[in-house]
Design a protein around this motif. Structure first.
Motif, PDB file in Angstrom:
ATOM      1  N   ARG A  50     -43.676  -3.405 -42.645  1.00 37.41           N
ATOM      2  CA  ARG A  50     -44.054  -3.652 -41.123  1.00 37.41           C
ATOM      3  C   ARG A  50     -44.909  -2.866 -40.679  1.00 37.41           C
ATOM      4  O   ARG A  50     -45.827  -3.158 -39.902  1.00 37.41           O
ATOM      5  CB  ARG A  50     -42.869  -4.190 -40.398  1.00 37.41           C
ATOM      6  N   SER A  91     -42.962  -3.420 -30.879  1.00 37.08           N
ATOM      7  CA  SER A  91     -42.815  -4.322 -31.799  1.00 37.08           C
ATOM      8  C   SER A  91     -41.970  -4.393 -32.863  1.00 37.08           C
ATOM      9  O   SER A  91     -41.316  -5.050 -33.368  1.00 37.08           O
ATOM     10  CB  SER A  91     -44.371  -4.661 -32.316  1.00 37.08           C
ATOM     11  N   SER A  94     -38.543  -5.213 -31.551  1.00 39.26           N
ATOM     12  CA  SER A  94     -38.240  -6.576 -31.396  1.00 39.26           C
ATOM     13  C   SER A  94     -38.246  -7.409 -32.507  1.00 39.26           C
ATOM     14  O   SER A  94     -37.551  -8.555 -32.479  1.00 39.26           O
ATOM     15  CB  SER A  94     -39.474  -7.270 -30.377  1.00 39.26           C
ATOM     16  N   SER A  95     -38.674  -7.220 -33.703  1.00 43.94           N
ATOM     17  CA  SER A  95     -38.843  -7.684 -34.692  1.00 43.94           C
ATOM     18  C   SER A  95     -37.553  -7.418 -35.626  1.00 43.94           C
ATOM     19  O   SER A  95     -37.192  -8.058 -36.777  1.00 43.94           O
ATOM     20  CB  SER A  95     -40.169  -7.614 -35.720  1.00 43.94           C
ATOM     21  N   HIS A  97     -37.071  -4.546 -37.056  1.00 40.86           N
ATOM     22  CA  HIS A  97     -37.442  -3.572 -38.106  1.00 40.86           C
ATOM     23  C   HIS A  97     -37.123  -1.994 -37.831  1.00 40.86           C
ATOM     24  O   HIS A  97     -37.354  -1.271 -38.598  1.00 40.86           O
ATOM     25  CB  HIS A  97     -38.958  -3.343 -38.382  1.00 40.86           C
ATOM     26  N   SER A 116     -35.624  -4.890 -25.962  1.00 44.00           N
ATOM     27  CA  SER A 116     -36.172  -5.528 -27.153  1.00 44.00           C
ATOM     28  C   SER A 116     -35.078  -5.363 -28.213  1.00 44.00           C
ATOM     29  O   SER A 116     -34.769  -6.354 -29.170  1.00 44.00           O
ATOM     30  CB  SER A 116     -37.467  -4.956 -27.711  1.00 44.00           C
ATOM     31  N   ALA A 120     -33.367  -8.596 -30.186  1.00 44.39           N
ATOM     32  CA  ALA A 120     -33.188  -8.700 -31.583  1.00 44.39           C
ATOM     33  C   ALA A 120     -31.827  -8.801 -32.245  1.00 44.39           C
ATOM     34  O   ALA A 120     -31.732  -9.619 -33.127  1.00 44.39           O
ATOM     35  CB  ALA A 120     -34.066  -7.422 -32.361  1.00 44.39           C
ATOM     36  N   ALA A 125     -32.255 -10.781 -35.887  1.00 46.31           N
ATOM     37  CA  ALA A 125     -33.396 -10.627 -36.423  1.00 46.31           C
ATOM     38  C   ALA A 125     -33.519  -9.499 -37.357  1.00 46.31           C
ATOM     39  O   ALA A 125     -33.127  -8.273 -37.158  1.00 46.31           O
ATOM     40  CB  ALA A 125     -34.404 -10.472 -35.402  1.00 46.31           C
ATOM     41  N   GLY A 126     -34.270  -9.542 -38.552  1.00 50.90           N
ATOM     42  CA  GLY A 126     -34.895  -8.208 -39.392  1.00 50.90           C
ATOM     43  C   GLY A 126     -33.289  -7.586 -39.858  1.00 50.90           C
ATOM     44  O   GLY A 126     -32.698  -8.152 -40.323  1.00 50.90           O
TER      45      GLY A 126
END
Length: 190
Positions: A50, A91, A94-95, A97, A116, A120, A125-126
């Motif tokens: 990522r 980012s 928030s994703s 990762h 964030s 997440a 997420a992730g």
């Protein structure tokens, strides 16, 4: 600044443009206020991939510093935005990762980055979905390894195995998650 390569999810190599990193200087950059899984750990490859998508080698990036410019490993501690204007540190969190990690006094974007992470986590997420949290088994009376140097202490900017010359003794405490096999020795596996 130009991205030369992605070392792992939270560390890149750049060529300075003279703004913060001296012009032409090749330097390692540790992204502030985040931590991605170490090589070999759950979701490490996804985090590195990522970061490579966000900061492909050869691309330009805009950087910003905080209170401390470098860490004890001579890495530049920076916030970074890619060519599209994406705030890469935030980012990645928030994703899912990366995790949000605060190392005072570098806290300029902490409210945004920590929020964030909350989002997440709630969205699972992730890494929050891929890597179930496990409690580390207690290791009774783990013998010290005087033949190995001590690992970096907690409270310093995050350290990756790529920042160390070789294996280090971390014992049952492992604040930088360097010990992938639970034997008390960090950075001893690939």
């Amino acid at each position: 600044m130009v991205v030369l390569r992605v070392i792992d999810g939270d560390t890149i190599e750049v060529r300075g443009d003279g703004h913060i990193v001296p012009k032409g200087t090749v330097a390692r950059v540790r992204l502030l206020e985040i931590d991605t899984p170490e090589r070999g750990a759950c979701f490490a490859d996804a985090a590195t991939a990522r970061t490579t998508e966000l900061l492909p080698p050869g691309s330009s990036a805009r950087i910003q510093r905080d209170a401390e410019l470098t860490d004890r490993y001579d890495r530049y501690l920076l916030y970074i935005w890619n060519e599209q204007g994406t705030f890469v540190n935030e980012s990645l969190v928030s994703s899912g990762h990366a995790e949000a990690v605060l190392f005072p006094p570098n806290d300029k974007y902490w409210p945004v980055i920590s929020q964030s992470e909350d989002t997440a986590r709630q969205a699972v997420a992730g890494l929050w979905a891929a890597c179930p949290e496990t409690t580390e088994p207690s290791v009774p009376d783990m013998p010290a390894r005087p033949d190995l140097p001590d690992g970096p202490p907690a409270g310093v900017p995050d350290v990756d195995c790529s920042d160390l010359p070789g294996p280090v003794w971390v014992g049952p405490e492992d604040p930088h998650r360097l010990d992938q096999d639970g034997d008390g020795i960090g950075c001893d596996t690939n």
